[in-house]
Design a protein around this motif. Structure first.
Motif, PDB file in Angstrom:
ATOM      1  N   ARG A   1      57.437  24.416  29.161  1.00 41.09           N
ATOM      2  CA  ARG A   1      56.367  24.045  28.246  1.00 41.09           C
ATOM      3  C   ARG A   1      56.994  23.863  26.858  1.00 41.09           C
ATOM      4  NH1 ARG A   1      51.310  27.685  28.067  1.00 41.09           N
ATOM      5  NH2 ARG A   1      50.339  26.097  29.380  1.00 41.09           N
TER       6      ARG A   1
ATOM      7  N   ASP B   1      47.303  23.589  40.582  1.00 44.02           N
ATOM      8  CA  ASP B   1      46.556  22.704  39.688  1.00 44.02           C
ATOM      9  C   ASP B   1      46.846  22.961  38.216  1.00 44.02           C
ATOM     10  OD1 ASP B   1      45.198  25.161  39.820  1.00 44.02           O
ATOM     11  OD2 ASP B   1      43.257  24.221  39.408  1.00 44.02           O
ATOM     12  N   GLN B   2      47.614  24.001  37.903  1.00 44.11           N
ATOM     13  CA  GLN B   2      48.015  24.289  36.531  1.00 44.11           C
ATOM     14  C   GLN B   2      49.424  23.767  36.221  1.00 44.11           C
ATOM     15  OE1 GLN B   2      47.081  28.544  37.131  1.00 44.11           O
ATOM     16  NE2 GLN B   2      45.933  28.357  35.219  1.00 44.11           N
ATOM     17  N   LEU B   3      49.982  23.003  37.175  1.00 40.48           N
ATOM     18  CA  LEU B   3      51.335  22.475  37.035  1.00 40.48           C
ATOM     19  C   LEU B   3      51.318  20.957  37.050  1.00 40.48           C
ATOM     20  CD1 LEU B   3      53.141  24.685  39.711  1.00 40.48           C
ATOM     21  CD2 LEU B   3      52.971  25.117  37.252  1.00 40.48           C
ATOM     22  N   THR B   4      52.319  20.379  36.436  1.00 34.37           N
ATOM     23  CA  THR B   4      52.602  18.956  36.587  1.00 34.37           C
ATOM     24  C   THR B   4      54.082  18.823  36.911  1.00 34.37           C
ATOM     25  OG1 THR B   4      53.086  18.621  34.230  1.00 34.37           O
ATOM     26  CG2 THR B   4      50.805  18.267  34.946  1.00 34.37           C
ATOM     27  N   ALA B   5      54.418  17.731  37.551  1.00 29.36           N
ATOM     28  CA  ALA B   5      55.816  17.388  37.833  1.00 29.36           C
ATOM     29  C   ALA B   5      56.571  18.470  38.602  1.00 29.36           C
ATOM     30  CB  ALA B   5      56.551  17.044  36.539  1.00 29.36           C
TER      31      ALA B   5
ATOM     32  N   ALA C   1      58.889  22.781  37.090  1.00 26.20           N
ATOM     33  CA  ALA C   1      57.511  22.321  36.908  1.00 26.20           C
ATOM     34  C   ALA C   1      57.138  22.502  35.448  1.00 26.20           C
ATOM     35  CB  ALA C   1      56.547  23.105  37.788  1.00 26.20           C
TER      36      ALA C   1
ATOM     37  N   ALA D   1      50.628  22.889  32.727  1.00 25.96           N
ATOM     38  CA  ALA D   1      49.569  22.091  32.123  1.00 25.96           C
ATOM     39  C   ALA D   1      49.164  22.750  30.803  1.00 25.96           C
ATOM     40  CB  ALA D   1      48.376  22.004  33.073  1.00 25.96           C
TER      41      ALA D   1
ATOM     42  N   ARG E   1      65.598  13.008  38.172  1.00 26.82           N
ATOM     43  CA  ARG E   1      64.764  13.582  39.233  1.00 26.82           C
ATOM     44  C   ARG E   1      65.549  13.781  40.525  1.00 26.82           C
ATOM     45  NH1 ARG E   1      60.611  16.038  37.637  1.00 26.82           N
ATOM     46  NH2 ARG E   1      59.297  15.456  39.371  1.00 26.82           N
TER      47      ARG E   1
END
Length: 158
Positions: free
Chosen positions: A14, A65-69, A92, A95, A141
């Protein structure tokens, strides 16, 4: 004959910082800095992502659902001399609305700036994966592989 152990670890990011855990009292490693994770259960062997998400929820209360990527970035295999350890390293992003507890029953949580080289005491494959990811891997990636033999010889990330 060697026994096997399968583990997961997630580096949560983050705002150009990464959350790490100073894990205390583990059955598998000495007290040290690691990502969030743990053992893969026998019924999860075919799905290390599910195991990583389960561990993340158990340790921090964070859900998918609190993560992206979320991505598998490194697979490390280490021969300890008595055991073959396979660790799946994920990354990850949290969010914006995701909250992170300030405490964890597994040890101490701390945020580290990705621009700094914290030189933390980490298990060998975690040290290799984290250093490579900070320097190179977070800019792409790719999935990479790491091996460490019983004599401590390292190969990878490849």
């Amino acid at each position: 004959m060697h026994s096997t152990r399968h583990l997961t670890s997630i580096y949560l990011v983050r705002d150009d910082r990464v959350l790490l855990l100073y894990r205390r009292g583990s059955r598998a490693i000495a007290d040290s800095w690691v990502g969030i994770g743990g053992h893969i259960e026998p019924d999860e062997l075919a799905d290390p992502t599910a195991a990583a998400l389960r561990e993340l929820h158990e340790e921090l209360g964070i859900t998918a659902d609190q993560l992206t990527a979320l991505a598998l970035r490194y697979i490390a295999v280490r021969d300890t001399g008595t055991e073959i350890r396979t660790t799946y390293y994920f990354t990850a992003a949290l969010a914006p609305a995701a909250t992170v507890p300030s405490e964890c029953a597994e040890g101490d949580l701390a945020w580290f700036d990705l621009a700094d080289d914290p030189r933390l005491g980490m298990p060998v494959t975690a040290r290799i994966a984290f250093a490579h990811w900070r320097a190179v891997g977070r800019h792409d990636r790719k999935l990479r592989f790491i091996t460490v033999d019983a004599d401590g010889r390292e190969t990878g990330p490849a």
